[in-house]
Design an enzyme around this catalytic site. Sequence first.
Site, PDB file in Angstrom:
ATOM      1  CB  THR A  89      43.779 -90.072  31.160  1.00  0.00           C
ATOM      2  OG1 THR A  89      42.436 -89.880  30.670  1.00  0.00           O
ATOM      3  CG2 THR A  89      44.591 -90.769  30.085  1.00  0.00           C
ATOM      4  CG  LEU A 119      36.224 -85.990  37.253  1.00  0.00           C
ATOM      5  CD1 LEU A 119      34.729 -86.013  37.555  1.00  0.00           C
ATOM      6  CD2 LEU A 119      37.035 -86.415  38.471  1.00  0.00           C
ATOM      7  CB  CYS A 120      37.622 -90.103  32.591  1.00  0.00           C
ATOM      8  SG  CYS A 120      37.708 -91.372  31.303  1.00  0.00           S
ATOM      9  CB  THR A 121      39.262 -88.463  28.364  1.00  0.00           C
ATOM     10  OG1 THR A 121      37.822 -88.403  28.429  1.00  0.00           O
ATOM     11  CG2 THR A 121      39.679 -89.890  28.060  1.00  0.00           C
ATOM     12  N   GLY A 122      39.217 -85.956  30.886  1.00  0.00           N
ATOM     13  CA  GLY A 122      39.323 -84.523  31.131  1.00  0.00           C
ATOM     14  C   GLY A 122      40.771 -84.097  31.246  1.00  0.00           C
TER      15      GLY A 122
END
Length: 311
Positions: A121, A101-104
């Site tokens: 991202t 999720l996102c910057t994961g």
Amino acid sequence: MHRVALAVTDGMLHYEMSVALEIFGADLTHVVDPWYEFAVCGSAPVRVDRFQLEPERGLDHLAHADTVIVPGWADTDREPPAELVDAVRAAHAAGARVASLCTGAFVLGAAGLLDGRRATTHWAHTGELARRHPATEVDPDVLYVDNGDVLTSAGKAAAMDLCLHLVRLDHGSINANRIARRLVIPPHRDGGQAQFIATPVPEPGNNPLGELFPWAIQRLDQPLTVEDLARRAGLSSRHLARHFKHLTGTTPLQWLHSQRIRRAQELLETTDATVDTIAEAAGMGTATTLRRHFQRTVGVPPDTYRRTFRS
């Protein structure tokens, strides 16, 4: 029962963690029975902003999950913890579906799971993800990317889009729509994160194009060419292209196109002007041309964009 594990460690973003908890950790057996078996996994208590999260299982439990969710990683300037990266890599090797999720996505990249794959991202970090992982095809425009066993999402609200997509894959569209209705969110959003990307103009400074950028932006309604820009900057077209690439990361024509689209977005957001009028003001000529380029670049038609973003 499908087992979902949320991989957590210090330095993760609370919103993305909360999204995963809300979707997979809530008791939604009244919608789908059985629902997911959910566990928060980490090696120690996790400090997230102003609260502390106590993992139920260790990171080694990721290897026993069917799906592993990796929330956003806050400090993208440094590498994520090796312990987390190794556990995510081991889970994927054991057959788990892994979603960031996102910057994961930076965790997945460090684990080597994005090599040779398409990924995304948050748009503000796509450049750094591409630089750090050159074997990855980074797409800055989409809300999420599904490679089957590896999935990545754009920032913040796109984390919800990806989680609902996983529910749709596992339990069908009808049940995903029921979950979305419960959360009072759309079950599917049109377009991609190109709708939300700001198109910055380089700051004026000691560079040969410092005066060219504002000059061009004031004349977007005119049919500017590369030769016009080069003449204004006092450069050859070849030297102009080199300076543009260095300062903006793109070509003069691509930059002009981005600024025209951004002008159209601003007018759609702030005025009641017709699409024909906006097309002329943005240098697109006709409404048909604007609609074609706007749909291709932003992902939705101008009218849909206006309904979404109009103040």
